[in-house]
Design an enzyme around this catalytic site. Structure first.
Site, PDB file in Angstrom:
ATOM      1  N   HIS A  78      -6.075  -7.443  -0.432  1.00  5.76           N
ATOM      2  CA  HIS A  78      -6.387  -6.024  -0.579  1.00  5.76           C
ATOM      3  C   HIS A  78      -5.645  -5.613  -2.066  1.00  5.76           C
ATOM      4  CE1 HIS A  78      -6.651  -6.607   3.600  1.00  5.76           C
ATOM      5  NE2 HIS A  78      -7.622  -5.526   3.565  1.00  5.76           N
ATOM      6  N   HIS A 104       0.923  -1.217   0.001  1.00  2.00           N
ATOM      7  CA  HIS A 104       0.013  -0.082  -0.114  1.00  2.00           C
ATOM      8  C   HIS A 104       0.990   1.178   0.045  1.00  2.00           C
ATOM      9  CE1 HIS A 104      -3.750  -2.154   0.482  1.00  2.00           C
ATOM     10  NE2 HIS A 104      -3.303  -2.795   1.548  1.00  2.00           N
ATOM     11  N   ASP A 161      -2.436 -10.862  -2.337  1.00  2.00           N
ATOM     12  CA  ASP A 161      -2.886 -10.491  -1.179  1.00  2.00           C
ATOM     13  C   ASP A 161      -4.459 -10.012  -1.241  1.00  2.00           C
ATOM     14  OD1 ASP A 161      -2.024  -8.713   1.620  1.00  2.00           O
ATOM     15  OD2 ASP A 161      -3.692  -7.766   0.753  1.00  2.00           O
ATOM     16  N   ASP A 173      -4.283 -12.723   3.333  1.00  2.00           N
ATOM     17  CA  ASP A 173      -5.468 -12.664   3.869  1.00  2.00           C
ATOM     18  C   ASP A 173      -6.583 -12.805   3.032  1.00  2.00           C
ATOM     19  OD1 ASP A 173      -4.538 -10.597   2.036  1.00  2.00           O
ATOM     20  OD2 ASP A 173      -4.598  -8.899   3.610  1.00  2.00           O
TER      21      ASP A 173
HETATM   22 ZN   LIG Z   1      -3.990  -7.335   2.592  1.00  2.00          ZN
END
Ligand SMILES: [Zn+2]
Length: 308
Positions: free
Chosen positions: A164, A125, A162, A245
């Site tokens: 996200h 991120h 991931d 995740d």
């Molecule tokens: Zn994540």
């Protein structure tokens, strides 16, 4: 055939606070999962501290000074709604980057076949000028640019499974046709980016997946979109932003994958690494917040890396 495991004790000391999901216990769970006899053949290496020059390949000097200058002498400092610094955070972040750059150096110079970096804080991120989402510096993106600029590799790919979207990696790559970024991620979910229409200069592949969609749509999106695009890109090095995740037990998302999916995608990415990149592959830990699922998923992922 050798798989390297890079980590550093400072990555256990970065402490965003006792109620924060990105906790030191995550890395303890990962290292415990890789401690059994099955993993005795891993070559364990201490991650060096990254050179500032490497961090600056992706991040602005302003960003680096902002992050390192905000490190508290005691207690905690939040630099984003959910990104919190403790006294050890700067050191941990620099060793997390250093793990990836050292792993790339070792794999490119054929000291080893592939590598897994068991590090935190995660990186995907972190944008060139902004820390966010538990991430300070973009470990994978920095590694990719070092591989290009120091090792003179033409094309470097990051595949991010991931749950996200890796907005930071996309931001670092989206204008450069010799970098490739592909992400499968739950959508809608933090950070909100990663729509199918975000394609950079033809080098970005985003596959948003609905909550509860599970193994079928994940594998279909990889087989139908990500893997063909990666194959066509013909990477000289494959990097994995390995967040776990998307596992069905994870408390932060609902994509409903399991260990078998991580085994499967790792095998597919290794195949492409061998087809185009002489097998060169470096994987680095991103998210994964259920400790049992995280340990089991990393174990499955690294088992495949060791089997090549
Ligand atoms: Zn994540």
């Amino acid at each position: 055939m050798t798989t390297l495991l890079y980590t550093h004790s400072s990555c256990l000391e970065h402490d965003p606070g006792s109620y924060h999901p990105e906790a030191p216990a995550r890395l303890r769970a990962v290292l415990a999962a890789l401690s059994g006899p099955e993993y005795a053949a891993l070559e364990r290496r201490e991650a060096p501290e990254a050179a500032l020059d490497d961090v600056l390949r992706v991040h602005s000097r302003h960003h680096v000074e902002h992050v390192l200058g905000a490190i508290p002498k005691a207690g905690h400092v939040a630099i984003d709604a959910d990104t919190v610094l403790s006294p050890a955070s700067g050191k941990a972040a620099l060793h997390a980057v250093g793990a990836v750059t050292a792993a790339i150096d070792a794999v490119v110079t054929k000291e080893a076949d592939n590598a897994f970096c068991a590090v935190r804080p995660p990186g995907h991120h972190a944008e060139p000028d902004r820390a966010m989402g538990f991430c300070l510096f973009n470990n994978a993106a920095i590694g990719a640019l070092r591989a290009r600029e120091v090792h003179r590799l033409d094309r470097v790919a990051v595949v991010d499974f991931d749950v996200h979207h890796g907005n930071g990696t996309q931001a670092a790559f989206e204008a450069d046709e010799n970098l490739f970024y592909a992400s499968t991620h739950q959508h809608p979910l933090y950070p909100g980016s990663g729509a199918m229409s975000e394609t950079g200069v033809g080098n970005i592949v985003n596959v948003p997946l609905r909550a509860m969609s599970g193994s079928g749509p994940f594998r279909a999106s990889m087989t139908g979109r990500v893997l063909p695009a990666l194959d066509a890109f013909r990477p000289d090095l494959v990097l994995i932003s390995a967040g776990f995740d998307a596992h069905r037990s994870d408390p932060l998302a609902q994509l409903m994958l399991d260990e078998a999916d991580y085994t499967w995608i790792t095998e597919k990415l290794i195949e492409i690494a061998f087809r185009h990149a002489g097998g060169r592959l470096v994987s680095t830990l991103e998210g994964g917040y259920d400790l049992t699922a995280l340990g089991a998923s990393v174990a499955a992922h690294v088992r495949v890396l060791m089997s090549v």
